[in-house]
Design an enzyme around this catalytic site. Structure first.
Site, PDB file in Angstrom:
ATOM      1  N   SER A  91     117.691  27.501 -74.071  1.00 38.15           N
ATOM      2  CA  SER A  91     116.799  28.442 -73.354  1.00 38.15           C
ATOM      3  C   SER A  91     117.577  29.722 -73.097  1.00 38.15           C
ATOM      4  O   SER A  91     118.823  29.699 -73.073  1.00 38.15           O
ATOM      5  CB  SER A  91     116.394  27.820 -72.015  1.00 38.15           C
ATOM      6  OG  SER A  91     115.804  28.788 -71.177  1.00 38.15           O
ATOM      7  N   TYR A 145     118.746  23.705 -64.078  1.00 37.15           N
ATOM      8  CA  TYR A 145     118.047  23.855 -65.365  1.00 37.15           C
ATOM      9  C   TYR A 145     118.878  24.746 -66.297  1.00 37.15           C
ATOM     10  O   TYR A 145     119.173  24.372 -67.441  1.00 37.15           O
ATOM     11  CB  TYR A 145     116.647  24.453 -65.167  1.00 37.15           C
ATOM     12  CG  TYR A 145     115.946  24.674 -66.489  1.00 37.15           C
ATOM     13  CD1 TYR A 145     115.552  23.590 -67.278  1.00 37.15           C
ATOM     14  CD2 TYR A 145     115.711  25.969 -66.981  1.00 37.15           C
ATOM     15  CE1 TYR A 145     114.947  23.786 -68.521  1.00 37.15           C
ATOM     16  CE2 TYR A 145     115.107  26.159 -68.218  1.00 37.15           C
ATOM     17  CZ  TYR A 145     114.723  25.071 -68.982  1.00 37.15           C
ATOM     18  OH  TYR A 145     114.135  25.255 -70.214  1.00 37.15           O
TER      19      TYR A 145
HETATM   20  N1  LIG Z   1     108.179  26.937 -72.151  1.00 34.56           N
HETATM   21  C1  LIG Z   1     109.225  27.665 -71.923  1.00 34.56           C
HETATM   22  O1  LIG Z   1     109.108  28.761 -71.318  1.00 34.56           O
HETATM   23  C2  LIG Z   1     110.573  27.246 -72.427  1.00 34.56           C
HETATM   24  C3  LIG Z   1     111.569  28.233 -72.544  1.00 34.56           C
HETATM   25  C4  LIG Z   1     112.824  27.864 -72.997  1.00 34.56           C
HETATM   26  C5  LIG Z   1     113.099  26.570 -73.345  1.00 34.56           C
HETATM   27  N2  LIG Z   1     112.133  25.607 -73.213  1.00 34.56           N
HETATM   28  C6  LIG Z   1     112.503  24.241 -73.589  1.00 34.56           C
HETATM   29  O2  LIG Z   1     111.734  23.866 -74.730  1.00 34.56           O
HETATM   30  C7  LIG Z   1     111.517  22.451 -74.731  1.00 34.56           C
HETATM   31  C8  LIG Z   1     110.030  22.168 -74.884  1.00 34.56           C
HETATM   32  O3  LIG Z   1     109.374  22.688 -73.741  1.00 34.56           O
HETATM   33  P1  LIG Z   1     107.817  23.054 -73.737  1.00 34.56           P
HETATM   34  O4  LIG Z   1     107.728  24.442 -73.267  1.00 34.56           O
HETATM   35  O5  LIG Z   1     107.172  22.659 -74.995  1.00 34.56           O
HETATM   36  O6  LIG Z   1     107.353  22.125 -72.506  1.00 34.56           O
HETATM   37  P2  LIG Z   1     106.228  20.978 -72.396  1.00 34.56           P
HETATM   38  O7  LIG Z   1     104.946  21.467 -72.935  1.00 34.56           O
HETATM   39  O8  LIG Z   1     106.297  20.511 -70.990  1.00 34.56           O
HETATM   40  O9  LIG Z   1     106.807  19.838 -73.364  1.00 34.56           O
HETATM   41  C9  LIG Z   1     107.926  19.087 -73.017  1.00 34.56           C
HETATM   42  C10 LIG Z   1     107.977  17.834 -73.864  1.00 34.56           C
HETATM   43  O10 LIG Z   1     109.152  17.084 -73.486  1.00 34.56           O
HETATM   44  C11 LIG Z   1     108.791  15.728 -73.334  1.00 34.56           C
HETATM   45  N3  LIG Z   1     109.657  15.050 -72.381  1.00 34.56           N
HETATM   46  C12 LIG Z   1     109.990  15.430 -71.117  1.00 34.56           C
HETATM   47  N4  LIG Z   1     110.782  14.510 -70.537  1.00 34.56           N
HETATM   48  C13 LIG Z   1     110.964  13.529 -71.462  1.00 34.56           C
HETATM   49  C14 LIG Z   1     111.681  12.307 -71.471  1.00 34.56           C
HETATM   50  N5  LIG Z   1     112.382  11.894 -70.405  1.00 34.56           N
HETATM   51  N6  LIG Z   1     111.644  11.533 -72.588  1.00 34.56           N
HETATM   52  C15 LIG Z   1     110.958  11.935 -73.667  1.00 34.56           C
HETATM   53  N7  LIG Z   1     110.259  13.080 -73.732  1.00 34.56           N
HETATM   54  C16 LIG Z   1     110.260  13.862 -72.634  1.00 34.56           C
HETATM   55  C17 LIG Z   1     107.337  15.757 -72.863  1.00 34.56           C
HETATM   56  O11 LIG Z   1     106.688  14.549 -73.248  1.00 34.56           O
HETATM   57  P3  LIG Z   1     106.283  13.337 -72.276  1.00 34.56           P
HETATM   58  O12 LIG Z   1     106.001  13.925 -70.926  1.00 34.56           O
HETATM   59  O13 LIG Z   1     105.091  12.729 -72.935  1.00 34.56           O
HETATM   60  O14 LIG Z   1     107.477  12.445 -72.305  1.00 34.56           O
HETATM   61  C18 LIG Z   1     106.777  16.921 -73.662  1.00 34.56           C
HETATM   62  O15 LIG Z   1     106.326  16.470 -74.928  1.00 34.56           O
HETATM   63  C19 LIG Z   1     112.143  21.927 -73.438  1.00 34.56           C
HETATM   64  O16 LIG Z   1     113.429  21.436 -73.728  1.00 34.56           O
HETATM   65  C20 LIG Z   1     112.212  23.174 -72.558  1.00 34.56           C
HETATM   66  O17 LIG Z   1     113.247  23.081 -71.607  1.00 34.56           O
HETATM   67  C21 LIG Z   1     110.886  25.929 -72.771  1.00 34.56           C
END
Ligand SMILES: NC(=O)c1ccc[n+]([C@@H]2O[C@H](COP(=O)([O-])OP(=O)(O)OC[C@H]3O[C@@H](n4cnc5c(N)ncnc54)[C@H](OP(=O)(O)O)[C@@H]3O)[C@@H](O)[C@H]2O)c1
Length: 251
Positions: A138, A151
């Site tokens: 991130s 985080y």
């Molecule tokens: N959105 C942003 O602004 C942003 C920016 C920078 C980086 N990121 C990073 O990008 C990645 C994806 O985020 P996103 O934005 O797509 O968020 P999201 O829509 O909340 O998706 C997160 C995914 O992670 C899975 N997950 C969470 N905890 C888990 C666990 N203990 N075991 C297995 N799966 C787990 C969730 O699935 P289940 O709940 O079904 O397990 C979900 O499929 C993350 O690592 C996040 O930190 C996001």
């Protein structure tokens, strides 16, 4: 034979969009996440395009990961690309007001979960020619903001771990990328604010954030570079996001 990608956190956001992208491009896909019903539905939708294997697991659970890998159907055993995408932020309040349990969950998921999956798949990835690991870090890995504490630190681990892995894996033909997005619209904020939809909505209100599809396209581009190219890291923000001036406390 089609190439195979394993995506963690494919039940929503970037992971779901990546599953759609790689499926459209004809890759075999292995999708994981905790919410089995969502995985099942996604597998049903994508199976008209490609071969899909789904497995519900929590990345914090090393035994579940081992069981998943041992039980992979023959045609999914040769994984070419691992996308370590599962992750979360919990809370946005100051370190002083935050919950230690939330800190632990972020460490367990973003650090331990990611290393569990990576370690378990190293034998598979090193056995084949030209494989790729894409780790979701991130911008918070590099630019702290109030409330980013654990985080941001967990994502700094991911960014540095990606570079360190490169040192050990390049001789085995394994590429590693740290993908570092800024503001992107997904369920990320809903999770961060613990189901408070209106607070989550305010994050994306009156702005144009990145979309999961944008990240999926970047992941696919990383994975399909010629074998001699390693994309070390990509930092990507929406146009509307820049940097704050350094904060100076007045007292
Ligand atoms: N959105 C942003 O602004 C942003 C920016 C920078 C980086 N990121 C990073 O990008 C990645 C994806 O985020 P996103 O934005 O797509 O968020 P999201 O829509 O909340 O998706 C997160 C995914 O992670 C899975 N997950 C969470 N905890 C888990 C666990 N203990 N075991 C297995 N799966 C787990 C969730 O699935 P289940 O709940 O079904 O397990 C979900 O499929 C993350 O690592 C996040 O930190 C996001």
């Amino acid at each position: 034979m089609s190439k195979c990608v394993l995506i963690t956190g494919a039940t929503s956001g970037f992971g779901l969009a990546a599953a759609e992208k790689f499926a459209q491009e004809g890759w075999s896909i292995i999708i994981t996440g905790r919410r089995e019903e969502r995985l099942k539905q996604l597998a049903q939708t994508l199976s008209s395009m490609t071969s899909v294997h789904y497995y519900a697991l929590d990345v914090r659970n090393k035994e579940a990961i081992d069981t998943m890998i041992e039980g992979l159907p023959e045609s999914f055993k040769n994984i070419n690309v691992l996308i370590n995408n599962a992750g979360l932020a919990l809370g946005r309040s100051s370190a002083l007001e935050s919950d230690l349990a939330d800190w632990q969950t972020m460490i367990d998921t973003n650090i331990t979960g990611l290393t569990n999956m990576t370690h378990a798949l190293l034998p598979t990835l090193t056995q084949q020619k030209s494989t790729t690991v894409i780790n979701l870090a991130s911008v918070a890995a590099h630019y702290p903001y109030p409330g980013s504490h654990v985080y941001g630190a967990s994502k700094a681990f991911v960014a540095q771990f990606s570079k360190s892995l490169r040192c050990d894996l390049s001789k085995h033909g394994v590429r590693v990328t740290s993908l570092e997005p800024g503001l992107a619209e997904s369920e990320f904020s809903l999770v961060r604010f613990k189901g408070d939809q209106s607070t989550a909505d305010t994050i994306y209100e009156d702005t144009t954030p990145l979309q999961p599809k944008d990240l999926a396209d970047i992941m696919y581009w990383i994975a399909t570079q010629p074998a001699h190219i390693n994309i070390n890291s990509i930092e990507v923000m929406p146009l509307v996001q820049t940097w704050n001036p350094l904060h100076i406390e007045k007292h």
